[in-house]
Design a protein around this motif. Structure first.
Motif, short mmCIF file in Angstrom:
data_model
loop_
_atom_site.label_atom_id
_atom_site.label_comp_id
_atom_site.label_asym_id
_atom_site.label_seq_id
_atom_site.Cartn_x
_atom_site.Cartn_y
_atom_site.Cartn_z
N ASP A 1 0.84 -1.19 0.00
CA ASP A 1 0.00 0.00 0.00
C ASP A 1 0.88 1.25 0.00
O ASP A 1 1.77 1.39 0.83
CB ASP A 1 -0.90 -0.01 1.23
N LEU A 2 0.63 2.16 -0.96
CA LEU A 2 1.38 3.42 -1.02
C LEU A 2 0.72 4.53 -0.20
O LEU A 2 1.24 5.63 -0.12
CB LEU A 2 1.49 3.90 -2.48
N ALA A 3 -0.42 4.20 0.44
CA ALA A 3 -1.22 5.23 1.09
C ALA A 3 -0.70 5.58 2.49
O ALA A 3 -1.39 5.43 3.49
CB ALA A 3 -2.68 4.79 1.17
N SER A 4 0.54 6.02 2.56
CA SER A 4 1.10 6.57 3.81
C SER A 4 2.30 7.42 3.43
O SER A 4 2.92 7.21 2.37
CB SER A 4 1.53 5.45 4.76
N LEU A 5 2.64 8.39 4.28
CA LEU A 5 3.79 9.23 3.97
C LEU A 5 5.09 8.45 4.02
O LEU A 5 6.04 8.78 3.31
CB LEU A 5 3.85 10.41 4.96
N ASN A 6 5.15 7.42 4.85
CA ASN A 6 6.36 6.59 4.88
C ASN A 6 6.63 5.96 3.52
O ASN A 6 7.78 5.84 3.10
CB ASN A 6 6.22 5.48 5.93
N GLU A 7 5.58 5.54 2.84
CA GLU A 7 5.74 4.89 1.54
C GLU A 7 5.79 5.90 0.41
O GLU A 7 6.71 5.89 -0.41
CB GLU A 7 4.61 3.88 1.31
N GLY B 1 5.97 9.36 0.54
CA GLY B 1 6.87 10.49 0.73
C GLY B 1 8.29 10.14 1.07
O GLY B 1 9.20 10.96 0.89
N LEU B 2 8.55 8.90 1.55
CA LEU B 2 9.91 8.49 1.93
C LEU B 2 10.32 7.15 1.32
O LEU B 2 11.31 6.56 1.75
CB LEU B 2 10.04 8.43 3.46
N GLY B 3 9.56 6.68 0.34
CA GLY B 3 9.95 5.44 -0.35
C GLY B 3 10.04 4.24 0.56
O GLY B 3 10.81 3.31 0.31
N GLY B 4 9.25 4.24 1.64
CA GLY B 4 9.28 3.12 2.58
C GLY B 4 10.49 3.12 3.48
O GLY B 4 10.74 2.14 4.19
N ARG B 5 11.26 4.22 3.47
CA ARG B 5 12.52 4.31 4.25
C ARG B 5 13.38 3.07 3.98
O ARG B 5 13.95 2.49 4.91
CB ARG B 5 12.23 4.41 5.75
N SER B 6 13.49 2.71 2.71
CA SER B 6 14.12 1.42 2.37
C SER B 6 15.29 1.53 1.40
O SER B 6 15.81 0.52 0.95
CB SER B 6 13.06 0.50 1.74
N PHE B 7 15.73 2.74 1.05
CA PHE B 7 16.75 2.89 0.02
C PHE B 7 18.13 2.55 0.56
O PHE B 7 18.53 3.00 1.64
CB PHE B 7 16.75 4.30 -0.55
N GLY B 8 18.87 1.77 -0.24
CA GLY B 8 20.23 1.40 0.13
C GLY B 8 21.25 2.43 -0.33
O GLY B 8 20.90 3.53 -0.78
N SER B 9 22.53 2.05 -0.26
CA SER B 9 23.62 3.00 -0.50
C SER B 9 23.60 3.59 -1.91
O SER B 9 23.74 4.80 -2.10
CB SER B 9 24.97 2.33 -0.24
N ALA C 1 -3.64 7.14 5.47
CA ALA C 1 -4.17 7.30 4.11
C ALA C 1 -4.57 8.75 3.85
O ALA C 1 -4.34 9.27 2.75
CB ALA C 1 -5.36 6.37 3.90
N GLN C 2 -5.17 9.39 4.84
CA GLN C 2 -5.56 10.80 4.68
C GLN C 2 -4.32 11.69 4.53
O GLN C 2 -4.31 12.61 3.71
CB GLN C 2 -6.39 11.26 5.89
N GLU C 3 -3.30 11.42 5.31
CA GLU C 3 -2.05 12.17 5.19
C GLU C 3 -1.47 12.05 3.79
O GLU C 3 -1.05 13.03 3.18
CB GLU C 3 -1.02 11.69 6.22
N ALA C 4 -1.42 10.82 3.29
CA ALA C 4 -0.85 10.58 1.96
C ALA C 4 -1.66 11.30 0.89
O ALA C 4 -1.09 11.90 -0.04
CB ALA C 4 -0.78 9.08 1.67
#
Length: 527
Positions: free
Chosen positions: A29-35, A37-45, A364-367
């Motif tokens: 689900d992309l319906a959150s700012l973590n996903e 707005g921040l790509g799931g906080r998952s980006f590597g080097s 979801a509302q935030e996103a």
């Protein structure tokens, strides 16, 4: 015609990648700012290196730094030391910011300030400051695209409107994943173009010795005391303080922190702070294009010196490679513009909408709100170009750099000390802002017929000193901010005025993602 076709094909390719990015590392689900707005906080080097690099080294950098070297000489190289010293300066600060944001779920720097100093008002000031400083920065990416379009003989604003409509569409759909994926192509194109330019153009112009001789000859004929291929007594202090002040400001911009907070752990940030100076090598080569344009006799279009680099490429490169170079600049505008609009939208959503409009907003509302606001921000940037003189947008960005520096005590120093009182920080912010705008107002630019807001070089004569030396206005404004913040804190403490509660102490700032302690942290009270 050939260059336009190559430019259009590469632009279409990148736009397609922007839409595909929604499926790249797709979460449930992309319906959150973590996903979103921040790509799931998952980006590597690697992804973070391209994303942060693509965010900081923009299309405007590509055209404005050599344009400054073209018109002022050595002063334009201030960008080199500032992009080198910035990484040691923020090495520990950003790792610490990542940790506390990871533990407490912070998305913006204002989130941190809200929790650290227990003051929604101070957080609101930080959020508004970030929004005001970011908006003209986005508009300046359009200046870079416009410079390329002018060089291809395309006039009117319709192409820019179309380009940003496409950008808005894939950013809305894919969020931060879109600029992260596009950054690979953008940076590859820039490296190819610049490395080719510094080998091919000097060989065609008769070598570096001839290039520097021609540049010096040009500056010898101008009446301006501060130009030349070397610094002089009048501009050395300006150079030092501009470089240092710009370094302090760079990672205070919300879009810079957005790329950092998208990293998956602290080690990614540490590796990137070590590796990102590689971009500074390319930036040095980009700056030299200004001297090459002088030696080649390149003329900007009208009085728009931002067109110098595109015109140099058009003058000396084959048509097909000129198209590649133009695409590198154009695509170089899309990556930072997307990240900046996302960062601005996150600030509004978290620190204005959630704090003052809907305290019970769901993820979801935030996103959804953030997506809509990101569109509004892009429309605002386009309107800046359509309705204002582009030079005015440049002036606004200049003011933006001075403005964003005033968040340093709350954001950067706040990571290491809770000594400042929230009232002292607000007083310092207001005093630094007032001092900075006052100094910028006093700076003229006779060459462009401007009596006010003509640059960032504040003359010390205005303070009563008998000297021709100038200093970066933002640096002095920050000193005013810090002095007032310290004095204000002492006064508030002496008067025993209640301070806000600090909720960031719940948890270990330095806990890493792999640290089992993270699982047991109390994350309540962040908002």
């Amino acid at each position: 015609m050939t260059e336009l076709v190559v430019f259009a094909l590469l632009f279409i390719l990148v736009s397609g990648m922007g839409f595909v990015a929604a499926r790249w590392r797709r979460p449930t689900d992309l319906a959150s700012l973590n996903e979103w707005g921040l790509g799931g906080r998952s980006f590597g080097s690697w992804v973070t290196w391209f994303l942060v690099g693509g965010d900081l080294y923009t299309a405007y950098t590509f055209v404005a730094v050599p344009a400054l070297v073209f018109s002022s000489g050595a002063l334009g190289f201030y960008a080199l030391p500032y992009t080198v010293v910035v990484y040691p300066l923020v090495f520990l600060v950003l790792a610490r910011m990542w940790s506390v944001s990871h533990v407490h779920g912070f998305v913006t720097p204002a989130d941190f300030v809200r929790a650290r100093f227990g003051s929604p008002t101070l957080a609101l000031l930080i959020a508004i400051t970030g929004l005001v400083a970011t908006m003209p920065y986005i508009a300046l990416q359009l200046v870079g695209i416009e410079a390329v379009l002018k060089s291809m003989g395309i006039t009117g604003h319709l192409p820019i409107v179309i380009a940003f409509a496409i950008l808005a569409a894939y950013t809305y759909q894919s969020g931060l994943r879109a600029p992260a994926l596009i950054a690979f192509v953008k940076d590859a194109l820039i490296y190819i173009v610049i490395l080719a330019a510094v080998i091919y153009i000097p060989a065609k112009l008769g070598g570096w010795s001839h290039i520097f001789d021609m540049a010096q000859a040009k500056f010898d004929k101008t009446p301006a005391p501060g130009d030349g291929i070397l610094l002089n007594g009048a501009n050395q202090l300006q150079y030092i303080t501009l470089a240092f002040g710009s370094a302090l400001a760079l990672f205070l911009y919300p879009h810079s922190l957005t790329g950092v907070l998208a990293s998956k752990n602290r080690n990614v940030i540490k590796r990137n702070m070590s590796a990102l100076p590689a971009y500074s090598f390319v930036l040095g080569l980009i700056a030299l294009l200004g001297f090459m344009a002088i030696a080649a006799g390149t003329k900007p279009i009208g009085t728009d010196t931002n067109t110098v680099v595109p015109m140099l490429f058009d003058q000396l490169f084959p048509d097909w490679f000129t198209g590649v170079a133009f695409a590198a600049i154009g695509i170089g505008a899309l990556v930072p513009a997307a990240i900046m609009s996302i960062a601005a939208a996150n600030l509004f959503t978290r620190n204005i909408y959630r704090e003052y409009i809907n305290k019970q907003a769901t993820d979801a509302q935030e996103a959804k709100v953030s997506k809509v606001v990101s569109l509004v921000v892009k429309v605002g940037a386009v309107l800046c170009i359509l309705l204002l003189d582009p030079q005015f947008s440049i002036d606004l960005q200049l003011i933006g750099g001075v403005i964003i520096l005033q968040t340093l005590p709350s954001v950067a120093l706040g990571l290491y000390t809770r000594w400042f009182h929230k009232g002292g920080l607000m007083a310092g912010w207001a005093a630094g802002l007032a001092a900075g705008v006052w100094m910028l107002y006093l700076i003229p630019n006779p060459a462009k017929g401007k009596a006010h807001f003509g640059g960032s070089a504040f003359s010390l004569e205005n303070l009563g000193f008998d000297t021709k030396m100038t200093i970066y206005a933002g640096f002095l404004a920050l000193i005013v901010n810090l002095v007032v913040a310290v004095l204000g804190t002492l006064i508030f403490r002496a008067a025993k005025v209640a301070d806000g509660a600090d909720t960031t102490q719940r948890g270990d700032y330095f806990a890493d993602e792999g640290d089992p302690d993270v699982k047991d942290l109390d994350l309540a009270g962040s908002h």
